[in-house]
Structures are given as C-alpha cells and as structure tokens.
Write an enzyme that holds these catalytic residues in place. Structure first.
Site, PDB file in Angstrom:
ATOM      1  N   ALA A 113      -2.012  36.722  95.286  1.00  0.00           N
ATOM      2  CA  ALA A 113      -2.002  37.519  96.515  1.00  0.00           C
ATOM      3  C   ALA A 113      -1.073  36.848  97.516  1.00  0.00           C
ATOM      4  O   ALA A 113      -0.982  35.622  97.566  1.00  0.00           O
ATOM      5  CB  ALA A 113      -3.411  37.627  97.102  1.00  0.00           C
ATOM      6  N   SER A 149      -0.144  32.302 100.321  1.00  0.00           N
ATOM      7  CA  SER A 149      -0.316  32.888  98.997  1.00  0.00           C
ATOM      8  C   SER A 149      -1.373  32.134  98.204  1.00  0.00           C
ATOM      9  O   SER A 149      -1.605  30.943  98.430  1.00  0.00           O
ATOM     10  CB  SER A 149       1.039  32.825  98.283  1.00  0.00           C
ATOM     11  OG  SER A 149       0.948  33.394  97.022  1.00  0.00           O
ATOM     12  N   ASP A 150      -2.002  32.834  97.278  1.00  0.00           N
ATOM     13  CA  ASP A 150      -2.958  32.174  96.398  1.00  0.00           C
ATOM     14  C   ASP A 150      -2.832  32.742  94.995  1.00  0.00           C
ATOM     15  O   ASP A 150      -2.600  33.930  94.816  1.00  0.00           O
ATOM     16  CB  ASP A 150      -4.394  32.366  96.907  1.00  0.00           C
ATOM     17  CG  ASP A 150      -5.357  31.468  96.137  1.00  0.00           C
ATOM     18  OD1 ASP A 150      -5.141  30.241  96.132  1.00  0.00           O
ATOM     19  OD2 ASP A 150      -6.299  31.982  95.513  1.00  0.00           O
ATOM     20  N   THR A 151      -2.986  31.863  94.014  1.00  0.00           N
ATOM     21  CA  THR A 151      -2.879  32.249  92.604  1.00  0.00           C
ATOM     22  C   THR A 151      -4.078  31.707  91.844  1.00  0.00           C
ATOM     23  O   THR A 151      -4.397  30.524  91.969  1.00  0.00           O
ATOM     24  CB  THR A 151      -1.582  31.658  91.997  1.00  0.00           C
ATOM     25  OG1 THR A 151      -0.469  32.183  92.713  1.00  0.00           O
ATOM     26  CG2 THR A 151      -1.442  32.013  90.523  1.00  0.00           C
ATOM     27  N   GLU A 152      -4.730  32.575  91.097  1.00  0.00           N
ATOM     28  CA  GLU A 152      -5.856  32.120  90.268  1.00  0.00           C
ATOM     29  C   GLU A 152      -5.758  32.775  88.892  1.00  0.00           C
ATOM     30  O   GLU A 152      -5.222  33.881  88.742  1.00  0.00           O
ATOM     31  CB  GLU A 152      -7.207  32.510  90.890  1.00  0.00           C
ATOM     32  CG  GLU A 152      -7.423  32.068  92.328  1.00  0.00           C
ATOM     33  CD  GLU A 152      -7.665  30.578  92.542  1.00  0.00           C
ATOM     34  OE1 GLU A 152      -8.044  29.874  91.573  1.00  0.00           O
ATOM     35  OE2 GLU A 152      -7.461  30.118  93.679  1.00  0.00           O
TER      36      GLU A 152
END
Ligand SMILES: Cc1cn([C@H]2C[C@H](O)[C@@H](COP(=O)(O)OP(=O)(O)OP(=O)(O)O)O2)c(=O)[nH]c1=O
Length: 201
Positions: free
Chosen positions: A106, A69-72
């Site tokens: 995502a 997962s990635d968070t921005e």
C-alpha cells in the site's frame, strides 16, 4: 516538495525511477496487526500511519507531500512481516514453499490538506524448496529486513515460478500505481530524456 517517509533503500531506488526530486524522512512506525484486522486493511493502515508520521515532521512546509508505504506477504490470511531471526525466516520459507501467496503493498500520499492511497496485490508462486535450499538461502543475508523472508530482487527470484502482479510492488513500491498517485497531486513523473543532468565537477 516531495518526501519519502522510509528507511528502505529499495523504496528510495524505486521512487528514484520516476525522475522526481524528493527528500527522505527517517521514521520508525510500529507495525502491529490488530486482532481480527483483515490483512489488506492492516497494510493500508500502516502505509497511512507512515505517511502521517512523516508529515508531522515536515508540517512547517505547507507544500510538503509525504509518501509512506508498507509491504507484507500474506498466506492463508496470515501476515508474514520481516522475520525476527534466522529461525523465523526459515519457518516462513518452509510455509511459502510450493504455494502461491499474496504480496500486498500500500502507498499513501498525504499533504496538509489531502490524503490518497493506492494498493497493489500480487500473486507469487514459489517452487517446492528443499530443506538444503532454505538453509543455504538463510545462510546469506538477503532475507534480512524483507517481508516473508525473501527478496525477489535477489537470489530468491530463482524460487519463483510465477508472478501475477507488480514486480516493483513485491519489492516494496509499486511504480505504476505510485506514478498515478503522484499525478493526482499534480506531480508528473519525468522520463529519462527530460531529466536535468546532474553537473559533474
Ligand atoms: C517480498 C519482498 C519484500 N521486500 C522488502 C520491501 C520492504 O522494505 C520490506 C517490508 O517491510 P516494510 O515494513 O514494508 O518496510 P521497511 O521497514 O523495510 O521500510 P519503511 O517502513 O521504513 O518504509 O520488505 C523486498 O525488498 N523484496 C521482496 O521480494
């Protein structure tokens, strides 16, 4: 067997809410936005790369299912990742002050034969923050390692006047969307009453 490819204790806690057993894979995937790459494409790509790098480590198990997962934080098409230092963090909070930004998270789920992804986009509005408020927040450590230099799950919740989207998505793993993704791979989240109690000695 489900694995979470992440160093983030928040993601561990959020995935744990689904009541499914999972293992942890530690990895360090470089996060670098390509020139001209749209913010959402970037977040999706990094999540996919994290899951893919995780899968490489457990490939020996044909039943492995790996979640990355990635968070921005995104403001005016600028991506705010994790701040380099306190000065960088203060600069991010000054930019977020009094404005609405997006938090894009995502989630990718990969098996040796399939790959699926989901994305959660939340709108977060910050109150106008004074220089003293920013200084005081940066004096603590809750901003460290957080995209956009704040953590909704801590004191920074007092900065937020409105959230339109997923609270868990802002924290790093959108729980509803993740549950849906796991169902696509045949894993049904376990409600608390149906969980096997852990034996205590
Ligand atoms: C905006 C926001 C972000 N965050 C965190 C979630 C993510 O951990 C982090 C963004 O960095 P990420 O690169 O998404 O994740 P990470 O490096 O912490 O973990 P890993 O790549 O190993 O999975 O910011 C919060 O905890 N609260 C918030 O309110």
């Amino acid at each position: 067997m489900l694995y979470l490819a992440s160093q983030s204790p928040r993601r561990r806690e959020l995935l744990g809410r689904l009541g499914l057993p999972f293992g942890i894979i530690d990895l360090d995937v470089p996060e670098q936005r390509a020139p001209g790459e749209p913010a959402e494409d970037y977040v999706r790509r990094v999540a996919r790369e994290k899951a893919g790098a995780g899968l490489l480590k457990v490939m020996a198990n044909p039943a492995a299912l790996v979640l990355g997962s990635d968070t921005e934080v995104v403001l005016d098409d600028e991506v705010f990742g994790k701040p380099r230092d306190a000065e960088d963090a203060a600069g991010m909070l000054r930019r977020l002050s009094g404005r609405t930004h997006q938090v894009i998270s995502a989630v990718s789920l990969v098996s040796p034969s399939r790959e699926r992804q989901t994305v959660s986009i939340s709108q977060v509005t910050f109150a106008a923050l004074s220089a003293a408020q920013i200084d005081a927040y940066i004096g603590g450590d809750q901003w460290q390692g957080k995209a956009g230099a704040y953590a909704i799950q801590g004191f920074a919740e007092t900065f937020i006047t409105r959230l339109d989207g997923s609270y868990s998505g802002v924290m790093g793993l959108p729980v509803h969307e993740t549950a849906q993704l796991l169902r696509e791979f045949g894993l049904e989240p376990v409600p608390p009453a149906s969980r096997t109690p852990v034996a205590t000695p």
